[in-house]
Design an enzyme around this catalytic site. Structure first.
Site: not given
Length: 525
Positions: A93, A179, A181
């Site tokens: 990001c 993202h 994660e």
């Protein structure tokens, strides 16, 4: 004090993957996902100097997201020298955009923003190989990379990001706009693993066995020939910490269980039975309920209660040292502090103090022990895994989290013996019903809170009542850094409510807390 960073084993804290935090709400989550790939990671602020980062000898870097635009005044900057350390780097990001800008790529205001679930088109490359050509990812950006740096291949795009991912495999550099994660990116963990294992060439060394062995050696190094005391709360954290230390120094550890009168029903007996049976450790029980209640008298402020409990807790240990060590000295105090405890207590640069943790900020200034905190870099799931590796029973390692200050911070208002009895009874009903419904493995924890300073009008029988509300706070989580409220079946909630209002005097209303974390913490105080 010897810290875990001094251990020299592969991909343990001696050679971490460093997550450089640019202000991301997900920085801790990134670290956790890296560990799920069995590689140790730790978060450092973006303000850390190149010299500080180089001194840590990282095996790889992950540049986190952040709320700023790379063009905003005062936005965090990426020192280009960070990309010349000769270690693999993954940008995420904001970190992806800062990386692109530092390497000569173009970041622009495209006028198209992407927030939430977005369709990603894979264009090739190694980072996404063997993954679907079109896949959902989680985006949160206004600016976008419109041209990759020289020598980088564009390997993914989206409607609002012409360059949604790039890589230079020979240089071991890569970046993604989305993202990976978060759970809303289904293939994100595979992408992170590919970077760690294929780009960075790291082995899967962060295993429960390696963690346990490394921590045992750390404790031996720190304590040497000294003696230690460990405070048992009945929870998994203190139990695993004690088991590690006992494995390291044997009978030079004395475990002290302080019954501060703030425990749930049956916990004292459970600690005395289960922990001793599992470890054979020396255990001394201190009955300090009256002392704690006297110290808490008249105190309603949450921070005040936490600090009083922490101070009295240490004083009880000092008394135990004098009484049970027969003239010997115990220089070290073992605590089950975890990584989220340290983060929430403002334990890193740029972090705000959310609340004082009993294991961290609540300690008195005149502490007379050197702290031993073998778990302070671990998340809860890692602690459970280490506990199983050490042979602790499921009754201990699978126990739901319970705060060190106990029921003292689950009474909103002054703590009194009568209020503790009321809350203890309600809590036992909740635990009994959740277990009977088979929900123990679905719920991270379920604080039961007594609103002691609130009165609620009710009708029971033919009369008007004026009782206290009880709050149920069932939450689901992986590591306590974030949490969502658990959707407990209505019929279970009905049984709990009916039993509490019928069986617990002074309670005439049961309410359900449906707030996630953030914005709320798991505990009310």
């Amino acid at each position: 004090m010897v810290q875990p960073a001094d251990i020299d084993v592969p991909e343990t804290p001696a050679r971490p993957v460093l997550v450089v935090d640019f202000g991301a709400q997900y920085a801790q989550l990134i670290a956790r996902r890296v560990r799920e790939a069995r590689v140790f990671s730790e978060v450092i602020p973006h303000t850390a100097s190149i010299e500080e980062i180089r001194a840590r000898q990282p095996v790889a870097l992950v540049l986190s997201g952040g709320p700023a635009s790379v063009y905003a005044d005062g936005a965090p900057k990426l020192d280009p020298a960070l990309l010349d350390l000769g270690v693999p780097v993954l940008g995420i990001c904001y970190g992806f955009q800062a990386m692109a800008q530092a390497l000569g790529g173009i970041v622009a205001h495209t006028g198209t923003r992407e927030y939430g679930r977005t369709e990603l088109k894979v264009l090739g490359g190694k980072l996404h190989s063997d993954l679907p050509e079109v896949q959902p990812v989680w985006m949160s950006h206004g600016d976008a990379v419109t041209a990759a740096p020289d020598g980088f291949d564009v390997v993914a795009s989206s409607a609002g990001a012409p360059v949604a991912a790039f890589e230079a495999f020979d240089r071991r550099l890569a970046g993604v706009q989305y993202h990976p994660e978060v759970m809303h990116t289904p293939h994100g963990q595979q992408v992170l693993s590919r970077f760690l294992h294929d780009f960075a060439g790291l082995g899967a060394q962060w295993t429960p066995a390696n963690i346990a062995n490394a921590l045992i050696e750390q404790v031996r190094t720190q304590i040497g020939d000294g003696h230690a005391i460990c405070g048992l709360s009945g929870g998994v954290d203190s139990a695993v910490a004690a088991a590690l230390v006992q494995r390291a120094i044997g009978d030079r550890l004395t475990c002290v269980f302080v019954d501060h009168g703030l425990l749930r029903a049956g916990e004292r007996a459970q600690v005395q039975r289960d922990f001793v049976a599992a470890t054979g450790a020396n255990l001394v029980t201190v009955d300090a309920a009256e002392t704690f209640l006297e110290a808490l008298s008249g105190v309603s402020a949450p921070e005040g209660k936490r600090k009083i409990i922490g101070r009295q807790f240490i004083r009880a240990f000092e008394g135990a040292v004098r009484d049970v060590l027969d003239g010997k000295t115990a220089e070290f105090l073992v605590q089950g502090t975890l990584y989220p405890d340290v983060v929430e207590s403002g334990g890193g640069s740029g972090t705000a103090n959310i609340k004082s943790h009993h294991n961290v900020g609540g300690l008195p200034d005149d502490l007379k022990f050197t702290l031993v905190e073998p778990l302070r870099l671990l998340f809860k799931d890692e602690v459970r895994a280490v506990g199983r590796e050490l042979g602790l029973p499921e009754e201990i390692v699978a126990r739901q989290p319970f705060p060190g200050p106990g029921l003292g911070i689950r009474i909103v208002g002054e703590v009194t013996a009568k209020r503790l009895d009321t809350l203890r009874h309600a809590d036992s009903i909740v635990r009994e019903e959740l277990t009977a419904a088979g929900l123990d493995n679905q719920i991270w924890q379920c604080p039961v809170v007594l609103l002691a300073d609130v009165r609620s009008v009710g009708v029971q029988g033919d009369g008007r009542t004026y009782g206290h509300p009880i709050v149920l706070r069932p939450v689901s989580s992986e590591d306590a850094m974030t949490a969502d409220w658990t959707r407990v079946p209505y019929e279970v909630l009905e049984r709990i409510s009916t039993r509490i209002t019928n069986e617990v005097a002074e309670v005439n209303r049961v309410v359900l807390d449906i707030t996630s974390k953030p914005p709320a913490t798991i505990e009310w105080e």
